[in-house]
Scaffold this active site. Sequence first.
Site, short mmCIF file in Angstrom:
data_model
loop_
_atom_site.label_atom_id
_atom_site.label_comp_id
_atom_site.label_asym_id
_atom_site.label_seq_id
_atom_site.Cartn_x
_atom_site.Cartn_y
_atom_site.Cartn_z
N ASP A 126 0.85 -1.19 0.00
CA ASP A 126 0.00 0.00 0.00
C ASP A 126 0.88 1.23 0.00
O ASP A 126 1.99 1.22 0.55
CB ASP A 126 -0.92 0.00 1.22
CG ASP A 126 -2.05 -1.01 1.11
OD1 ASP A 126 -2.47 -1.32 -0.02
OD2 ASP A 126 -2.52 -1.48 2.16
N ASP A 144 -6.91 -1.31 -4.91
CA ASP A 144 -8.03 -1.09 -4.00
C ASP A 144 -9.01 -0.06 -4.57
O ASP A 144 -10.23 -0.23 -4.49
CB ASP A 144 -7.54 -0.60 -2.63
CG ASP A 144 -6.64 -1.60 -1.93
OD1 ASP A 144 -6.78 -2.81 -2.18
OD2 ASP A 144 -5.79 -1.15 -1.13
#
Length: 167
Positions: A126, A144
Amino acid sequence: MSNIPLKQSGVRWLWLALVIFIADIGIKLFVMDNMGYGWANRIEVLPFFNFLYVHNYGAAFSFLSDQAGWQRWLFTGIAFAVTGMLTYWMSKLPAQEKWNNIAYAMIIGGAVGNVFDRVVHGYVVDYLDFYWGTYHWPAFNLADMAIVTGAAMIILDSFRSKQESQA
């Protein structure tokens, strides 16, 4: 859903899933190669946004990230099942049904991007951190965003379809 020749079906939109996958993996590799790990190494971009490099061993919002590792394979299996189901649905939709095919392709591209991370690294990379004051939204990535956008499109379509059929 009817029988549509494969060339005329929604699977023609899988190119979008491939673009999302390549962009997601490319950004993740760039982040891994060029940034230090952790919050201390974040790059402040805007008063509400940082660029950083962190690992997520769980699912959305780090759900189950504190488990022993079995969740890696659970989420990988779920992603493969969802990808298979959406690809099947795309094969039954005409290519001209852009809204749903784009939504499905976005979810597939994002799911495959995160599965790649889980299988290769054992975690998802991330790199996007949005915050307000001291509250930080959980870090996330392009995959995402694609999954959430595709899911939102499907939800919006369910309202649109109901309104059109009632009119």
